[in-house]
Design a protein around this motif. Structure first.
Motif, PDB file in Angstrom:
ATOM      1  N   THR A 107       0.862  -1.166   0.000  1.00 47.59           N
ATOM      2  CA  THR A 107       0.000   0.000   0.000  1.00 47.59           C
ATOM      3  C   THR A 107       0.909   1.230   0.000  1.00 47.59           C
ATOM      4  OG1 THR A 107      -0.125  -0.042   2.421  1.00 47.59           O
ATOM      5  CG2 THR A 107      -1.888  -1.157   1.197  1.00 47.59           C
ATOM      6  N   LYS A 108       0.313   2.417  -0.032  1.00 45.77           N
ATOM      7  CA  LYS A 108       1.094   3.648   0.027  1.00 45.77           C
ATOM      8  C   LYS A 108       0.581   4.525   1.154  1.00 45.77           C
ATOM      9  CE  LYS A 108       2.574   3.901  -4.810  1.00 45.77           C
ATOM     10  NZ  LYS A 108       2.580   4.737  -6.049  1.00 45.77           N
ATOM     11  N   ASP A 109       1.511   5.233   1.789  1.00 49.12           N
ATOM     12  CA  ASP A 109       1.088   6.171   2.820  1.00 49.12           C
ATOM     13  C   ASP A 109       0.748   7.523   2.191  1.00 49.12           C
ATOM     14  OD1 ASP A 109       3.507   7.458   2.303  1.00 49.12           O
ATOM     15  OD2 ASP A 109       4.457   6.838   4.177  1.00 49.12           O
ATOM     16  N   ASP A 110       0.445   8.488   3.011  1.00 53.33           N
ATOM     17  CA  ASP A 110       0.022   9.795   2.508  1.00 53.33           C
ATOM     18  C   ASP A 110       1.111  10.503   1.715  1.00 53.33           C
ATOM     19  OD1 ASP A 110      -2.413   9.397   3.687  1.00 53.33           O
ATOM     20  OD2 ASP A 110      -1.948  10.553   5.503  1.00 53.33           O
ATOM     21  N   GLU A 111       2.361  10.090   1.923  1.00 51.69           N
ATOM     22  CA  GLU A 111       3.479  10.706   1.205  1.00 51.69           C
ATOM     23  C   GLU A 111       3.921   9.883  -0.002  1.00 51.69           C
ATOM     24  OE1 GLU A 111       6.561  11.463   4.008  1.00 51.69           O
ATOM     25  OE2 GLU A 111       5.302  12.735   5.285  1.00 51.69           O
TER      26      GLU A 111
END
Length: 221
Positions: A107-111
């Motif tokens: 997954t990807k974080d907010d950054e």
């Protein structure tokens, strides 16, 4: 999809589990970061005998003039595998199983940083991914190649990723391998909710050169 996986179960244990005769040139185990184009252990059926033997992960259609002549086909979508020219003959005639202890998704974080997750059976039993295979040869270079069949993830896993390997249960192995008549298409479905569990792991696995048991240790909070 499935772009990296783990195999820690020994070859002898896999041979017993699947009732297969092991080849002499199987890749070493354990492997904590199996990547595309590497050799992977597979089970196929020939004349009623199951064989545990290596294949190159990355399906090469017969018309490819080189290993890099087209896209790297590590997965085959269940929704189109029976009709896509690259896969349809293999789907009918050359199905196999790719054993795994678990696999990774991201997954990807907010950054925008990639966050890896390790996915496996809650009790640690091996997974049996549905696969299709193809022999390929050009100018003296020959490979037996495999793709893992994927499908839409079940509702529980869809919160992590929208695709998932087709996971075959023991009662399905004979049908998928072509030993029990027709109807293998009915097996190309998402694992039942609860079949898989997952947790965050160290971002070191983002590198295809990373290796070792620490890759599948739960990430400390």
């Amino acid at each position: 999809m499935c772009g990296r996986f783990v195999i820690t179960h020994p070859d002898a244990a896999l041979a017993r589990l699947f009732g297969a005769r092991p080849a002499n040139d199987l890749p070493d185990t354990p492997r904590y970061n199996v990547c595309p184009t590497q050799p992977v252990a597979t089970i196929r059926s020939e004349g009623g005998t199951r064989l545990l033997a290596p294949m190159r992960w990355g399906f090469l259609p017969h018309w490819y003039k080189s290993e890099t002549d087209g896209p790297l086909l590590i997965n085959a979508r269940a929704e189109s595998v029976a009709t896509k020219p690259a896969f349809r003959a293999a789907c009918r005639e050359r199905r196999c199983i790719v054993p795994a202890s678990g696999f990774y998704e991201w997954t990807k974080d907010d950054e925008g940083r990639r966050l890896p997750w390790y996915i496996a059976r809650p009790g640690g039993a091996p997974l049996a991914f549905a696969g299709i295979w193809q022999d390929w040869e050009r100018e003296g270079r020959a490979h037996r190649t495999v793709a893992i069949v994927t499908t839409e993830a079940a509702e529980d896993m869809a919160t992590l990723h929208h695709r998932c390997p087709v996971v075959l249960e023991p009662a399905d192995w004979a049908l998928w391998l072509g030993e029990a008549g027709h109807g293998a298409a009915t097996l190309m479905r998402a694992p039942a909710p609860g079949t898989l569990a997952w947790y965050r792991v160290d971002p070191r696995v983002n590198s295809n050169r990373a290796e070792g048991p620490g890759l599948i240790e739960p990430l400390a909070a």
